[in-house]
Design a protein around this motif. Structure first.
Motif, PDB file in Angstrom:
ATOM      1  N   ARG A 162       0.828  -1.270  -0.065  1.00  0.00           N
ATOM      2  CA  ARG A 162       0.129   0.078  -0.035  1.00  0.00           C
ATOM      3  C   ARG A 162       0.780   1.203   0.032  1.00  0.00           C
ATOM      4  N   GLY A 163       1.954   1.223   0.203  1.00  0.00           N
ATOM      5  CA  GLY A 163       3.049   2.355   0.057  1.00  0.00           C
ATOM      6  C   GLY A 163       2.852   3.416   1.427  1.00  0.00           C
ATOM      7  N   ARG A 164       2.445   2.949   2.223  1.00  0.00           N
ATOM      8  CA  ARG A 164       2.023   4.067   3.410  1.00  0.00           C
ATOM      9  C   ARG A 164       2.468   3.734   4.680  1.00  0.00           C
ATOM     10  N   PRO A 165       2.586   4.264   5.816  1.00  0.00           N
ATOM     11  CA  PRO A 165       3.201   4.114   7.132  1.00  0.00           C
ATOM     12  C   PRO A 165       2.275   3.328   7.635  1.00  0.00           C
ATOM     13  N   VAL A 166       2.870   2.267   8.750  1.00  0.00           N
ATOM     14  CA  VAL A 166       1.711   1.703   9.432  1.00  0.00           C
ATOM     15  C   VAL A 166       2.434   1.509  10.950  1.00  0.00           C
ATOM     16  N   LEU A 167       1.563   1.281  11.749  1.00  0.00           N
ATOM     17  CA  LEU A 167       1.886   1.147  13.232  1.00  0.00           C
ATOM     18  C   LEU A 167       1.782  -0.361  13.559  1.00  0.00           C
ATOM     19  N   LEU A 168       2.816  -0.944  14.109  1.00  0.00           N
ATOM     20  CA  LEU A 168       2.934  -2.356  14.735  1.00  0.00           C
ATOM     21  C   LEU A 168       3.109  -2.323  16.243  1.00  0.00           C
ATOM     22  N   VAL A 169       2.172  -2.989  16.921  1.00  0.00           N
ATOM     23  CA  VAL A 169       2.312  -3.132  18.579  1.00  0.00           C
ATOM     24  C   VAL A 169       2.158  -4.636  18.947  1.00  0.00           C
ATOM     25  N   ALA A 170       3.346  -4.873  19.631  1.00  0.00           N
ATOM     26  CA  ALA A 170       3.483  -6.365  19.858  1.00  0.00           C
ATOM     27  C   ALA A 170       3.472  -6.250  21.735  1.00  0.00           C
ATOM     28  N   TYR A 171       2.624  -7.066  22.286  1.00  0.00           N
ATOM     29  CA  TYR A 171       2.343  -6.931  23.534  1.00  0.00           C
ATOM     30  C   TYR A 171       1.933  -8.397  24.106  1.00  0.00           C
ATOM     31  N   LEU A 209       6.286  -0.083  16.662  1.00  0.00           N
ATOM     32  CA  LEU A 209       7.025   0.478  15.423  1.00  0.00           C
ATOM     33  C   LEU A 209       6.464   1.192  14.600  1.00  0.00           C
ATOM     34  N   VAL A 210       6.686   2.141  14.222  1.00  0.00           N
ATOM     35  CA  VAL A 210       6.130   2.776  13.151  1.00  0.00           C
ATOM     36  C   VAL A 210       7.016   2.554  11.852  1.00  0.00           C
ATOM     37  N   LEU A 211       6.518   1.729  10.763  1.00  0.00           N
ATOM     38  CA  LEU A 211       7.100   1.413   9.732  1.00  0.00           C
ATOM     39  C   LEU A 211       6.631   2.269   8.511  1.00  0.00           C
ATOM     40  N   ALA A 212       7.674   2.509   7.407  1.00  0.00           N
ATOM     41  CA  ALA A 212       7.389   3.393   6.562  1.00  0.00           C
ATOM     42  C   ALA A 212       8.018   2.886   5.066  1.00  0.00           C
ATOM     43  N   PRO A 213       7.353   3.337   4.138  1.00  0.00           N
ATOM     44  CA  PRO A 213       7.939   2.821   2.855  1.00  0.00           C
ATOM     45  C   PRO A 213       9.079   3.690   2.090  1.00  0.00           C
ATOM     46  N   GLY A 214       9.474   4.703   2.870  1.00  0.00           N
ATOM     47  CA  GLY A 214      10.554   5.654   2.593  1.00  0.00           C
ATOM     48  C   GLY A 214      11.370   5.775   3.832  1.00  0.00           C
ATOM     49  N   ALA A 215      12.894   6.141   3.264  1.00  0.00           N
ATOM     50  CA  ALA A 215      13.888   6.205   4.155  1.00  0.00           C
ATOM     51  C   ALA A 215      13.906   7.606   4.859  1.00  0.00           C
ATOM     52  N   GLN A 216      13.209   8.625   4.755  1.00  0.00           N
ATOM     53  CA  GLN A 216      13.217   9.829   5.300  1.00  0.00           C
ATOM     54  C   GLN A 216      12.944   9.764   6.697  1.00  0.00           C
TER      55      GLN A 216
END
Length: 257
Positions: A155-164, A186-193
Motif C-alpha cells: 500500500r506504500g504508506r506508514p503503518v503502526l505495529l504493536v506487540a504486547y 514500531l512505525v514502519l514507512a515505505p521511505g527512508a526519510q
C-alpha cells in the motif's frame, strides 16, 4: 519486502519507555530488573480508562509513544500482535462461569476479544483506518511484523505495529508461563526519510534452526521475539548490517541515513 523504522517504543521490566531504554538496549548503559507497572493510558477518555485492564494499558502505551511524532495518528493502519491476549480477562470469565450464577461482567466480555486493544486505540485516536489483530502463539511478533511489512510494501504508506503480552493468571499460567509484561511499538514507512533503520524481510517457509534463539532464564512474553529487533537497531551504530532470525522470517537490519 522492505520498510523503514521511523519510530519505536518499549515498555517492560526495567524498560520504562524508549528514551530511557535505548542506551540499555544498545549496551551502553546497564539494565536493572524492575517491576513493569501498567502505564496510564492518557490518550483514553476517562470512562474507557477505567475499563481498560493492564494488557490494554501496555499496548496503548507502546502505541502512544511510537506515534508521538506522527502528525496524524488516525491516518495509520495498525497491526496488534499478542500471543496471550488478555489472559486476566479470559481467566476472570472462566472463573465466573464456574460460579453457580454464571454471571459474566459485560466489561469482562467486552475486553475478552483479541482485538480489544486495537479497538481502544482506534476509538482514542479517532481512526477509521484498517486494523488487524493477530495471535500466533510463540510466533505472534513474527506474524505481526510480516503482516505490517506486507502492508507497507503493497500500500506504500506508514503503518503502526504493536506487540504486547502480559502474564496469565493461575491456572492458565501453568500451561502458558509468561513471567512479566512487555510491549513494543514500531512505525514502519515505505521511505527512508527520517528513518532510524531499514528492514529487509524475507519469509522462510520452514522453522528456524533450533539453536537460533538465545536461551534465556526468564519465560519470555510470546509476542516479543527473543532476539528482539530493537536490540539490533540499538547496535547498528557500531557496525554493519545485522540479521535477525525468528520462526518464520529472516530479517536484515541496516543503518538508515
Amino acid at each position: 519486502m522492505k520498510a523503514f523504522v521511523t519510530a519505536a517504543s518499549v515498555f517492560g521490566p526495567g524498560l520504562p519507555g524508549w528514551a530511557a531504554s535505548e542506551p540499555m538496549l544498545a549496551g551502553t548503559a546497564p539494565w536493572t530488573m524492575a517491576e513493569a507497572l501498567p502505564p496510564v493510558p492518557a490518550i483514553l477518555a476517562a470512562g474507557d480508562r477505567r475499563r481498560a485492564g493492564a494488557t490494554v494499558r501496555f499496548a496503548l502505551a507502546a502505541a502512544t509513544e511510537a506515534t508521538a511524532a506522527e502528525p496524524d495518528r488516525a491516518a495509520l493502519e495498525t497491526f496488534f500482535a499478542s500471543g496471550n491476549g488478555d489472559g486476566a480477562v479470559v481467566g476472570g470469565i472462566l472463573d465466573a462461569l464456574q460460579d453457580p450464577d454464571g454471571a459474566v461482567s459485560p466489561t469482562l466480555f467486552h475486553n475478552s476479544v483479541h482485538n480489544a486493544a486495537a479497538g481502544y486505540w482506534h476509538i482514542a485516536a479517532g481512526s477509521t483506518m484498517p486494523s488487524l489483530s493477530l495471535g500466533g502463539h510463540d510466533g505472534a511478533f513474527a506474524a505481526g511484523l510480516l503482516a505490517a511489512m506486507g502492508a507497507v510494501a503493497t500500500r506504500g504508506r506508514p503503518v503502526l505495529l504493536v506487540a504486547y503480552d502480559t502474564p496469565l493468571p493461575a491456572p492458565l499460567d501453568a500451561v502458558r508461563p509468561t513471567d512479566f509484561p512487555f510491549a513494543a511499538g514500531l512505525v514502519l514507512a515505505p521511505g527512508a526519510q527520517g528513518a532510524w533503520a531499514g528492514l529487509d524481510l524475507r519469509y522462510v517457509a520452514e522453522p528456524a534452526p533450533a539453536d537460533s534463539p538465545p536461551r534465556v532464564s526468564m519465560r519470555w512474553p510470546p509476542a516479543i521475539p527473543r532476539r528482539a529487533p530493537c536490540r539490533c537497531c540499538g547496535r547498528w551504530r557500531r557496525g554493519g548490517p545485522r540479521w535477525c532470525d525468528c520462526r518464520c522470517w529472516r530479517m536484515r537490519i541496516s543503518r538508515s541515513g
